[in-house]
Motif scaffolding. Structure first.
Motif, PDB file in Angstrom:
ATOM      1  N   PHE A 147       0.831  -1.194   0.000  1.00 38.33           N
ATOM      2  CA  PHE A 147       0.000   0.000   0.000  1.00 38.33           C
ATOM      3  C   PHE A 147       0.869   1.248   0.000  1.00 38.33           C
ATOM      4  CE2 PHE A 147      -2.849  -3.110   1.901  1.00 38.33           C
ATOM      5  CZ  PHE A 147      -4.073  -2.805   1.316  1.00 38.33           C
ATOM      6  N   ASN A 148       0.396   2.276  -0.698  1.00 41.88           N
ATOM      7  CA  ASN A 148       0.954   3.612  -0.537  1.00 41.88           C
ATOM      8  C   ASN A 148       0.205   4.257   0.627  1.00 41.88           C
ATOM      9  OD1 ASN A 148       2.811   3.612  -2.759  1.00 41.88           O
ATOM     10  ND2 ASN A 148       1.026   3.667  -4.099  1.00 41.88           N
ATOM     11  N   LEU A 149       0.859   5.162   1.312  1.00 42.28           N
ATOM     12  CA  LEU A 149       0.262   5.754   2.513  1.00 42.28           C
ATOM     13  C   LEU A 149      -1.006   6.543   2.233  1.00 42.28           C
ATOM     14  CD1 LEU A 149       3.423   6.842   4.505  1.00 42.28           C
ATOM     15  CD2 LEU A 149       1.810   5.021   5.082  1.00 42.28           C
ATOM     16  N   TRP A 150      -1.218   6.952   1.006  1.00 44.95           N
ATOM     17  CA  TRP A 150      -2.421   7.719   0.674  1.00 44.95           C
ATOM     18  C   TRP A 150      -3.551   6.822   0.162  1.00 44.95           C
ATOM     19  CZ3 TRP A 150       2.157   7.920  -2.021  1.00 44.95           C
ATOM     20  CH2 TRP A 150       2.132   7.426  -3.305  1.00 44.95           C
ATOM     21  N   GLU A 151      -3.342   5.499   0.149  1.00 46.69           N
ATOM     22  CA  GLU A 151      -4.354   4.570  -0.357  1.00 46.69           C
ATOM     23  C   GLU A 151      -4.525   3.375   0.581  1.00 46.69           C
ATOM     24  OE1 GLU A 151      -3.899   4.913  -5.134  1.00 46.69           O
ATOM     25  OE2 GLU A 151      -2.359   3.743  -4.117  1.00 46.69           O
ATOM     26  N   LEU A 152      -4.761   3.628   1.831  1.00 52.21           N
ATOM     27  CA  LEU A 152      -4.862   2.553   2.819  1.00 52.21           C
ATOM     28  C   LEU A 152      -6.278   1.976   2.847  1.00 52.21           C
ATOM     29  CD1 LEU A 152      -2.832   4.203   5.697  1.00 52.21           C
ATOM     30  CD2 LEU A 152      -2.066   2.395   4.142  1.00 52.21           C
ATOM     31  N   PRO A 153      -6.395   0.702   3.224  1.00 49.44           N
ATOM     32  CA  PRO A 153      -7.734   0.113   3.329  1.00 49.44           C
ATOM     33  C   PRO A 153      -8.496   0.704   4.507  1.00 49.44           C
ATOM     34  CG  PRO A 153      -6.100  -1.407   4.183  1.00 49.44           C
ATOM     35  CD  PRO A 153      -5.346  -0.247   3.603  1.00 49.44           C
ATOM     36  N   GLU A 154      -9.819   0.623   4.438  1.00 46.63           N
ATOM     37  CA  GLU A 154     -10.651   1.167   5.520  1.00 46.63           C
ATOM     38  C   GLU A 154     -10.729   0.244   6.727  1.00 46.63           C
ATOM     39  OE1 GLU A 154     -14.427   2.695   4.367  1.00 46.63           O
ATOM     40  OE2 GLU A 154     -13.627   3.678   2.595  1.00 46.63           O
ATOM     41  N   ASN A 155     -10.655  -1.050   6.506  1.00 50.40           N
ATOM     42  CA  ASN A 155     -10.847  -1.999   7.608  1.00 50.40           C
ATOM     43  C   ASN A 155      -9.512  -2.372   8.262  1.00 50.40           C
ATOM     44  OD1 ASN A 155     -10.167  -3.348   5.214  1.00 50.40           O
ATOM     45  ND2 ASN A 155     -11.149  -5.239   5.859  1.00 50.40           N
ATOM     46  N   LEU A 156      -8.878  -1.357   8.888  1.00 52.44           N
ATOM     47  CA  LEU A 156      -7.640  -1.589   9.630  1.00 52.44           C
ATOM     48  C   LEU A 156      -7.968  -2.047  11.043  1.00 52.44           C
ATOM     49  CD1 LEU A 156      -5.688   1.532   8.392  1.00 52.44           C
ATOM     50  CD2 LEU A 156      -4.992  -0.834   8.027  1.00 52.44           C
ATOM     51  N   CYS A 157      -7.200  -2.990  11.551  1.00 49.54           N
ATOM     52  CA  CYS A 157      -7.406  -3.529  12.902  1.00 49.54           C
ATOM     53  C   CYS A 157      -6.745  -2.641  13.957  1.00 49.54           C
ATOM     54  CB  CYS A 157      -6.789  -4.924  12.999  1.00 49.54           C
ATOM     55  SG  CYS A 157      -7.587  -6.126  11.958  1.00 49.54           S
ATOM     56  N   PHE A 158      -7.161  -2.892  15.186  1.00 48.78           N
ATOM     57  CA  PHE A 158      -6.556  -2.255  16.350  1.00 48.78           C
ATOM     58  C   PHE A 158      -6.571  -0.734  16.171  1.00 48.78           C
ATOM     59  CE2 PHE A 158      -4.252  -6.311  15.434  1.00 48.78           C
ATOM     60  CZ  PHE A 158      -4.901  -7.087  16.373  1.00 48.78           C
ATOM     61  N   ASP A 159      -5.478  -0.078  16.523  1.00 50.95           N
ATOM     62  CA  ASP A 159      -5.342   1.367  16.324  1.00 50.95           C
ATOM     63  C   ASP A 159      -4.391   1.661  15.164  1.00 50.95           C
ATOM     64  OD1 ASP A 159      -3.021   0.510  17.520  1.00 50.95           O
ATOM     65  OD2 ASP A 159      -2.956   2.083  19.038  1.00 50.95           O
TER      66      ASP A 159
END
Length: 143
Positions: free
Chosen positions: A110-122
């Motif tokens: 992933f590029n930092l400007w295109e991250l997935p929405e369903n990230l775990c934890f914090d």
């Protein structure tokens, strides 16, 4: 009364330095909580956090990493729904082709400007803090 202490963990933001734009590696978790996560895991008894970071990266993505620096510590009691954890987050570099292993179902770059929405934890907060650091040199504030 029995003591209850937080569990130490590590998370490793790994940039692939042999690729354009130096993407980071995220894993899709095989076990609950499901979603995308920064590679990492629990520190074993008798293990340094640096050794744990190198081991977890090898187990989860199959790459040898070069630790560059400790980034920040995240310790909010609710950061992991399973139990209270304290994560030491490292920045690292790697080269090669990752392979999902251990408790990683898949990996993706992933590029930092295109991250997935369903990230775990914090991990959304951690990656937002990293984006600010990488682009503006601003480290996360304490508290």
């Amino acid at each position: 009364m029995a003591y209850r202490n937080p569990a130490p963990t590590v998370d490793i933001i790994i940039e692939l330095t042999d690729r354009p734009q130096r993407p980071i590696i995220l894993i899709e978790r095989l076990y609950e909580p499901l979603g995308w996560a920064i590679p990492g895991g629990f520190v074993d008894y008798g293990e340094s956090v640096e050794t744990a970071a190198i081991r977890e990266a090898k187990e989860e993505i199959g790459l040898d990493i070069q630790l560059l620096e400790q980034f920040h510590v995240y310790s909010a009691p609710g950061r992991d729904q399973r139990k209270h954890t304290i994560s030491i987050v490292f920045l690292a570099a790697a080269q090669g082709t990752p392979m999902a292993g251990d408790d990683a179902k898949h990996f993706k770059l992933f590029n930092l400007w295109e991250l997935p929405e369903n990230l775990c934890f914090d991990h959304g907060k951690i990656l937002q803090d990293y984006w600010l650091y990488r682009h503006y040199g601003r480290r996360p504030t304490l508290g």
